[in-house]
Write an enzyme that holds these catalytic residues in place. Structure first.
Site, PDB file in Angstrom:
ATOM      1  N   LYS A 120       1.207  -0.769  -0.068  1.00 12.87           N
ATOM      2  CA  LYS A 120       0.278  -0.017  -0.355  1.00 12.87           C
ATOM      3  C   LYS A 120       0.669   1.072   0.109  1.00 12.87           C
ATOM      4  CE  LYS A 120      -4.140  -1.781   2.351  1.00 12.87           C
ATOM      5  NZ  LYS A 120      -4.938  -1.513   3.009  1.00 12.87           N
ATOM      6  N   LYS A 202      -5.562  -9.899  -7.214  1.00  8.92           N
ATOM      7  CA  LYS A 202      -6.835 -10.290  -6.890  1.00  8.92           C
ATOM      8  C   LYS A 202      -7.826  -8.876  -6.862  1.00  8.92           C
ATOM      9  CE  LYS A 202      -6.265  -7.642  -2.008  1.00  8.92           C
ATOM     10  NZ  LYS A 202      -6.585  -7.826  -0.711  1.00  8.92           N
ATOM     11  N   LYS A 205     -11.474  -3.788  -4.153  1.00  8.19           N
ATOM     12  CA  LYS A 205     -12.407  -1.996  -3.932  1.00  8.19           C
ATOM     13  C   LYS A 205     -11.419  -1.518  -4.609  1.00  8.19           C
ATOM     14  CE  LYS A 205     -14.352  -3.328   0.112  1.00  8.19           C
ATOM     15  NZ  LYS A 205     -13.836  -3.477   1.462  1.00  8.19           N
TER      16      LYS A 205
HETATM   17  P1  AMP Z   1     -11.094  -5.834   3.208  1.00  8.18           P
HETATM   18  O1  AMP Z   1     -12.125  -5.385   1.769  1.00  8.18           O
HETATM   19  O2  AMP Z   1      -9.572  -5.554   2.581  1.00  8.18           O
HETATM   20  O3  AMP Z   1     -12.049  -4.977   4.181  1.00  8.18           O
HETATM   21  O4  AMP Z   1     -11.902  -7.141   3.573  1.00  8.18           O
HETATM   22  C1  AMP Z   1     -12.196  -8.165   3.677  1.00  8.18           C
HETATM   23  C2  AMP Z   1     -12.512  -9.711   3.194  1.00  8.18           C
HETATM   24  O5  AMP Z   1     -12.415  -9.532   2.826  1.00  8.18           O
HETATM   25  C3  AMP Z   1     -11.126  -9.898   4.555  1.00  8.18           C
HETATM   26  O6  AMP Z   1     -11.052 -11.074   4.675  1.00  8.18           O
HETATM   27  C4  AMP Z   1     -10.308 -10.229   3.400  1.00  8.18           C
HETATM   28  O7  AMP Z   1      -9.061 -11.364   3.586  1.00  8.18           O
HETATM   29  C5  AMP Z   1     -11.303 -10.522   2.331  1.00  8.18           C
HETATM   30  N1  AMP Z   1     -11.286 -10.272   0.496  1.00  8.18           N
HETATM   31  C6  AMP Z   1     -10.754  -9.577   0.264  1.00  8.18           C
HETATM   32  N2  AMP Z   1     -10.465  -9.100  -0.849  1.00  8.18           N
HETATM   33  C7  AMP Z   1     -10.640 -10.402  -0.914  1.00  8.18           C
HETATM   34  C8  AMP Z   1     -10.513 -11.263  -2.217  1.00  8.18           C
HETATM   35  N3  AMP Z   1      -9.930 -11.348  -3.724  1.00  8.18           N
HETATM   36  N4  AMP Z   1     -10.506 -13.009  -2.591  1.00  8.18           N
HETATM   37  C9  AMP Z   1     -10.594 -13.390  -0.975  1.00  8.18           C
HETATM   38  N5  AMP Z   1     -11.627 -12.999  -0.665  1.00  8.18           N
HETATM   39  C10 AMP Z   1     -10.827 -11.637  -0.104  1.00  8.18           C
END
Ligand code: AMP
Ligand code: TRP
Length: 335
Positions: A120, A202, A205
């Protein structure tokens, strides 16, 4: 190593999601879908982590809306706010306060090894905040405040979980048994959903173009269009082959939405082309998201409804956080 409390009843699960953008299929399949499964077996707490979101700039009004939206989506995915607790991180002061205590214990060397921070901060260079550097400490505070046993997350959070465990052990060995050392729970399939346009990275967002990510509130036609345009390869066979990231990722989506065995899926598409497969996948995803989308609409019809549920959620769980924080302060000799 014995845990510092006698467990009565169900084990505790805690997880969080950032309201820094729209929720997508990676969040759903890697995390939220498992949260729903766990809710019937464990005492679950799910948190919308707005304090984590502001480690990079967020438009204030948008952040408020997205926090509410994320909470509504968690409930729409099948979390019953009467049985599990859903709340907004900043509604409980103890998160910020425990973060400070833990900041004073976290070695800089450990922090510098965090790969997510390195990635990041590469993108932002001199605008990187102290908060972004300290992000894993806030995450540790979230988890440790609730005597958490299990933390369901996607693969990308594994290192942060190891950090949390190390920090809890460090505190316990310096000040006496205080925190439960939590275990990660990472799904075997779906832990890393890849982007549609760029299946080497991956789904996220913040990365890639609009076509890279399927959002949970995307209307059916948008979902169809994105899947149709998804990157594949110049081969023909529709097989679960990890060396072909595009088609492999699409097959994982198909597997997770249908629950079918891999051999059954491969047999179903034997001799068919990518076009046929994509068209069928699109319908599976559209139908899979339909109940969530319609529950979301119901839940948000009255804009004050979610706010009420969220303040009830925070009120219910705050005493747990206060108790653990008070214990940590007393152990450190402050307050
Ligand atoms: P975040 O959007 O970073 O707050 O992630 C929220 C949850 O979604 C966390 O448990 C991440 O590990 C999971 N997560 C985010 N992006 C992915 C992805 N591309 N594949 C699988 N899990 C994800
Ligand atoms: N850092 C996590 C993510 O980006 C979100 C999060 C914050 C979290 N606090 C947490 C996840 C506590 C699990 C437990 O995905």
């Amino acid at each position: 190593m014995g845990n510092p409390r006698d467990k009565e009843g169900k084990e505790r699960v805690f997880s969080g999601i950032q309201p820094s953008g729209d929720m997508h299929l990676g969040n759903y399949l890697g995390a939220v879908k498992n949260w729903v499964t766990m809710a019937s077996q464990y005492d679950c707490i799910y948190c919308v982590v707005d304090l984590h979101a502001i480690t990079v700039y967020q438009d204030p009004k948008t952040l408020q809306d997205k926090s509410r939206e994320a909470a509504a989506l968690i409930m729409a995915a099948g979390i019953d706010p009467e049985k599990s607790t859903v709340f907004i991180q900043s509604h409980i002061h103890a998160h910020a306060e425990l973060t400070w205590l833990l900041n004073c214990l976290a070695p800089i060397g450990w922090m510098q090894r965090m790969t997510q921070f390195k990635e990041k901060s590469e993108k932002q260079k001199e605008n990187v905040s102290v908060g972004l550097f300290g992000y894993p400490v806030l995450m540790a505070a979230d988890i440790l405040l609730y005597d958490t046993d299990l933390v369901p997350v996607g693969e990308d959070q594994k290192q942060h979980l190891e950090f949390t465990r190390d920090l809890a052990q460090r505190f316990n060995s310096k000040y006496g048994a205080t925190f439960i050392v939590p275990e990660p729970s990472i799904p075997t399939v779906g832990a890393r959903i890849m982007g549609l346009e760029n299946p080497e990275r991956k789904m996220s967002k913040s990365e890639g173009g609009e076509g890279n990510t399927i959002y949970l509130l995307d209307p059916p036609d948008k979902i169809r269009k994105k899947i149709k345009r998804a990157t594949t390869d110049s081969l023909r066979d529709i097989l679960f082959d990890e060396s072909r990231p595009g088609i492999y990722n699409l097959l994982i989506l198909y597997e997770l939405f249908t629950g079918d065995e891999r051999e059954v899926i491969e047999a179903r598409f034997k001799g068919k082309g990518y076009g046929d497969f994509k068209a069928e996948l699109a319908e599976v995803v559209v139908e899979g998201l339909r109940p969530l989308q319609s529950r979301y609409k119901e839940l948000t019809a009255d804009p004050t409804y979610i706010d009420t549920l969220l303040s009830q959620g925070a009120d219910r769980i705050r005493p747990v956080a206060e108790r653990v924080l008070a214990k940590a302060k007393q152990r450190m000799g402050v307050g």
